[in-house]
Design an enzyme around this catalytic site. Structure first.
Site, PDB file in Angstrom:
ATOM      1  N   SER A 283       0.828  -1.210   0.000  1.00 27.10           N
ATOM      2  CA  SER A 283       0.000   0.000   0.000  1.00 27.10           C
ATOM      3  C   SER A 283       0.862   1.260   0.000  1.00 27.10           C
ATOM      4  O   SER A 283       1.951   1.274   0.586  1.00 27.10           O
ATOM      5  CB  SER A 283      -0.875  -0.006   1.262  1.00 27.10           C
ATOM      6  OG  SER A 283      -1.393   1.278   1.514  1.00 27.10           O
TER       7      SER A 283
ATOM      8  N   TYR B 169      -2.247   5.473  -4.286  1.00 28.93           N
ATOM      9  CA  TYR B 169      -3.323   6.434  -4.052  1.00 28.93           C
ATOM     10  C   TYR B 169      -2.930   7.692  -4.793  1.00 28.93           C
ATOM     11  O   TYR B 169      -1.771   8.123  -4.719  1.00 28.93           O
ATOM     12  CB  TYR B 169      -3.464   6.759  -2.560  1.00 28.93           C
ATOM     13  CG  TYR B 169      -4.287   5.765  -1.777  1.00 28.93           C
ATOM     14  CD1 TYR B 169      -5.549   5.381  -2.222  1.00 28.93           C
ATOM     15  CD2 TYR B 169      -3.819   5.234  -0.594  1.00 28.93           C
ATOM     16  CE1 TYR B 169      -6.317   4.483  -1.493  1.00 28.93           C
ATOM     17  CE2 TYR B 169      -4.578   4.334   0.151  1.00 28.93           C
ATOM     18  CZ  TYR B 169      -5.826   3.961  -0.308  1.00 28.93           C
ATOM     19  OH  TYR B 169      -6.588   3.074   0.407  1.00 28.93           O
TER      20      TYR B 169
ATOM     21  N   THR C 262      -5.864   2.539  -6.866  1.00 34.30           N
ATOM     22  CA  THR C 262      -7.115   2.447  -6.100  1.00 34.30           C
ATOM     23  C   THR C 262      -7.990   3.653  -6.426  1.00 34.30           C
ATOM     24  O   THR C 262      -7.570   4.797  -6.273  1.00 34.30           O
ATOM     25  CB  THR C 262      -6.815   2.363  -4.594  1.00 34.30           C
ATOM     26  OG1 THR C 262      -6.067   1.166  -4.376  1.00 34.30           O
ATOM     27  CG2 THR C 262      -8.096   2.322  -3.774  1.00 34.30           C
TER      28      THR C 262
ATOM     29  N   LYS D 294      -8.490  -0.778  -9.184  1.00 34.68           N
ATOM     30  CA  LYS D 294      -9.156  -1.384  -8.022  1.00 34.68           C
ATOM     31  C   LYS D 294     -10.296  -0.504  -7.517  1.00 34.68           C
ATOM     32  O   LYS D 294     -10.118   0.704  -7.359  1.00 34.68           O
ATOM     33  CB  LYS D 294      -8.108  -1.559  -6.914  1.00 34.68           C
ATOM     34  CG  LYS D 294      -8.615  -2.054  -5.576  1.00 34.68           C
ATOM     35  CD  LYS D 294      -7.435  -2.351  -4.662  1.00 34.68           C
ATOM     36  CE  LYS D 294      -7.846  -2.901  -3.323  1.00 34.68           C
ATOM     37  NZ  LYS D 294      -8.326  -1.891  -2.385  1.00 34.68           N
TER      38      LYS D 294
ATOM     39  N   HIS E 211     -13.606  -2.008  -1.237  1.00 40.71           N
ATOM     40  CA  HIS E 211     -12.611  -1.642  -0.230  1.00 40.71           C
ATOM     41  C   HIS E 211     -12.889  -2.363   1.102  1.00 40.71           C
ATOM     42  O   HIS E 211     -12.669  -1.818   2.181  1.00 40.71           O
ATOM     43  CB  HIS E 211     -12.617  -0.120  -0.019  1.00 40.71           C
ATOM     44  CG  HIS E 211     -11.257   0.477   0.228  1.00 40.71           C
ATOM     45  ND1 HIS E 211     -10.561   1.171  -0.733  1.00 40.71           N
ATOM     46  CD2 HIS E 211     -10.469   0.503   1.339  1.00 40.71           C
ATOM     47  CE1 HIS E 211      -9.415   1.603  -0.219  1.00 40.71           C
ATOM     48  NE2 HIS E 211      -9.331   1.208   1.036  1.00 40.71           N
TER      49      HIS E 211
HETATM   50  C1  LIG Z   1      -6.992  -2.353   7.569  1.00 38.20           C
HETATM   51  C2  LIG Z   1      -7.201  -2.160   6.099  1.00 38.20           C
HETATM   52  C3  LIG Z   1      -6.445  -1.207   5.431  1.00 38.20           C
HETATM   53  C4  LIG Z   1      -6.593  -1.045   4.051  1.00 38.20           C
HETATM   54  N1  LIG Z   1      -5.769  -0.160   3.385  1.00 38.20           N
HETATM   55  C5  LIG Z   1      -5.839  -0.081   2.042  1.00 38.20           C
HETATM   56  C6  LIG Z   1      -4.907   0.711   1.324  1.00 38.20           C
HETATM   57  O1  LIG Z   1      -4.020   1.334   1.888  1.00 38.20           O
HETATM   58  N2  LIG Z   1      -5.060   0.771  -0.027  1.00 38.20           N
HETATM   59  C7  LIG Z   1      -6.033   0.081  -0.697  1.00 38.20           C
HETATM   60  O2  LIG Z   1      -6.126   0.174  -1.918  1.00 38.20           O
HETATM   61  N3  LIG Z   1      -6.892  -0.694  -0.028  1.00 38.20           N
HETATM   62  C8  LIG Z   1      -6.817  -0.806   1.308  1.00 38.20           C
HETATM   63  N4  LIG Z   1      -7.667  -1.638   1.974  1.00 38.20           N
HETATM   64  C9  LIG Z   1      -8.642  -2.449   1.214  1.00 38.20           C
HETATM   65  C10 LIG Z   1      -8.019  -3.774   0.812  1.00 38.20           C
HETATM   66  O3  LIG Z   1      -7.060  -3.591  -0.193  1.00 38.20           O
HETATM   67  C11 LIG Z   1      -9.081  -4.727   0.271  1.00 38.20           C
HETATM   68  O4  LIG Z   1      -9.831  -4.090  -0.723  1.00 38.20           O
HETATM   69  C12 LIG Z   1     -10.005  -5.228   1.376  1.00 38.20           C
HETATM   70  O5  LIG Z   1      -9.295  -5.498   2.556  1.00 38.20           O
HETATM   71  C13 LIG Z   1     -10.708  -6.489   0.917  1.00 38.20           C
HETATM   72  O6  LIG Z   1     -11.630  -6.909   1.865  1.00 38.20           O
HETATM   73  P1  LIG Z   1     -11.337  -8.029   2.976  1.00 38.20           P
HETATM   74  O7  LIG Z   1     -10.529  -7.359   4.040  1.00 38.20           O
HETATM   75  O8  LIG Z   1     -12.693  -8.402   3.427  1.00 38.20           O
HETATM   76  O9  LIG Z   1     -10.563  -9.141   2.317  1.00 38.20           O
HETATM   77  C14 LIG Z   1      -7.537  -1.821   3.345  1.00 38.20           C
HETATM   78  C15 LIG Z   1      -8.285  -2.771   4.031  1.00 38.20           C
HETATM   79  C16 LIG Z   1      -8.111  -2.954   5.388  1.00 38.20           C
HETATM   80  C17 LIG Z   1      -8.918  -4.014   6.088  1.00 38.20           C
END
Ligand SMILES: Cc1cc2nc3c(=O)[nH]c(=O)nc-3n(C[C@H](O)[C@H](O)[C@H](O)COP(=O)(O)O)c2cc1C
Length: 388
Positions: free
Chosen positions: A107, A130, A156, A252, A276
């Site tokens: 990330s 981002y 994203t 994404k 997300h």
């Molecule tokens: C704690 C956390 C932080 C996240 N940070 C980002 C991020 O920095 N960039 C991003 O594109 N998605 C981020 N996401 C979304 C994840 O990439 C992903 O889409 C999501 O976790 C998928 O769902 P799941 O946790 O149910 O598998 C984050 C998700 C979580 C749970």
């Protein structure tokens, strides 16, 4: 020693070990958390068809995502602050993914930097971008990802503005944690986390601190982040970033067929059907319910991946049988990491692999390219009947 049999086992240990503010940061969705909950519960509505008397020897879950060999169609999703869940979390998760043979996505909002992860791994990983108002900073991130030989840029699209998660506000989420009385009381019970964190390579956002003028501590950073995400991001800008990057691009956060078609027009190598993890637009459909209409719109023209709600190998099997070429796990690997570091991520991948492999066999299939909707029972009204 706890016997781990499923992803939920990790969650229980993770909850005990990680500071509350980081556990809550992971285990929350936005507003009412409807989408966060339905991401998981909608997978349960799809059933599998049990087949018998089919030779199940010589099975393999190996396949490709964006032309890269993967041991199973599962990548680690980009997760911000992973290095707060466990010391050097991004490095540990990337190493576990590399050893297992699945992609790791770093990330923008990671604790370990692009260079830290590149220095600790030997195969290319993916970098998630981002888009920020500061174009110079975006360009420098792209250049750093190129220098680190990242093999895909994951852009994203669903976080131009931040969805509200109540607990993050109440807990005063920050990296590293600000030492209020209640945070200190909670940290006092997390001694193992604290000891490991003392020797961590970093405790700030590694891609940002030291790389942007005027950002030298976390307090500055919070304000800077809130101000920096680019609200003007549009398809023209995405096309320009793609050109600047020059390599494989994964878009994404696509939830609607119209957006999937736009992604196709800008030449995405893959799209991720994602809300997300229920952290942005509460009230959006679960990703698995949104998947069929997006596959119908663009599934034969670009790779369609999916994340949000995947907690088991059966969920992966269902998504792939439906037509996704790949899946991503977010929380499922964070639970493993928070519970037991690199070993926990490896074990989480093993759990998912085993569940997928055994379920595939019991559905009478031996390879990923044999999977199709005919192994699923999908409710007739699964996508929902909505008035136009
Ligand atoms: C704690 C956390 C932080 C996240 N940070 C980002 C991020 O920095 N960039 C991003 O594109 N998605 C981020 N996401 C979304 C994840 O990439 C992903 O889409 C999501 O976790 C998928 O769902 P799941 O946790 O149910 O598998 C984050 C998700 C979580 C749970």
């Amino acid at each position: 020693m706890t016997v781990i049999t499923c992803i939920d086992d990790f969650k229980r240990i993770y909850r005990r070990r990680a500071p509350r503010m980081f556990y809550d940061y992971c285990e929350s969705g936005s507003w009412t958390e409807q989408t966060f909950r339905e991401n998981v519960s909608d997978f349960d509505k799809i059933r599998l068809r049990q087949r018998v008397a089919v030779d199940m020897s010589g099975r393999s879950t190996a396949t490709q995502m964006i032309g890269q060999d993967v041991a199973m169609p599962v990548a680690l999703a980009p997760v911000g602050l992973t290095g707060m869940q466990h010391a050097d979390g991004e490095i540990k998760a990337a190493r576990a993914a590399e050893k297992f043979g699945v992609p790791f996505t770093l990330s923008t909002m990671s604790i370990n930097s692009i260079e830290d992860v590149a220095g600790a791994t030997s195969k290319p990983f993916w970098f998630q971008l981002y888009t920020m108002k500061d174009q110079g900073f975006v360009s420098s991130l792209i250049q750093r990802a190129k220098d680190a030989k990242c093999s895909a840029l994951v852009i994203t699209l669903d976080l131009q503005i931040l969805g509200q998660r109540h607990k993050d506000l109440k807990n005063g989420l920050s990296a590293p944690p600000k030492l209020t009385l209640s945070t200190m009381a909670n940290l006092a019970t997390k001694w193992r986390w604290g000891i490991e964190m003392m020797s961590a390579k970093r405790r700030h956002f590694g891609n940002i601190v030291g790389h942007v003028q005027g950002v030298s501590d976390a307090a500055d950073l919070g304000a800077w982040t809130a101000e920096q995400f680019d609200p003007t991001l549009d398809w023209d800008k995405i096309a320009k970033i793609k050109e600047e990057w020059g390599g494989k691009v994964i878009l994404k956060g696509i939830m609607e067929p119209e957006d999937a078609k736009m992604a196709l027009q800008v030449g995405a190598d893959a799209i991720v059907v994602s809300n997300h993890g229920g952290r942005q637009l509460d009230g959006a459909l679960s990703s698995i319910r949104a998947l069929p209409s997006i596959l119908d719109a663009v599934g034969d023209k670009t790779e369609v991946h999916i994340d949000s709600g995947i907690r088991s190998g059966q969920d992966v099997l269902k998504a792939v049988a439906m037509g996704a070429k790949g899946t991503y796990i977010g929380r499922a690997f964070v639970y493993g990491l928070g519970a037991m570091g690199q070993q926990g991520v490896t074990k989480a991948l093993e759990v998912i692999h085993k569940e997928m492999d055994v379920s595939m066999a019991l559905c009478g299939r031996r390879r990923i390219d044999e999977l199709g909707r005919d192994i699923l029972k999908i409710p007739a009204d699964f996508e929902g009947r909505w008035a136009d």
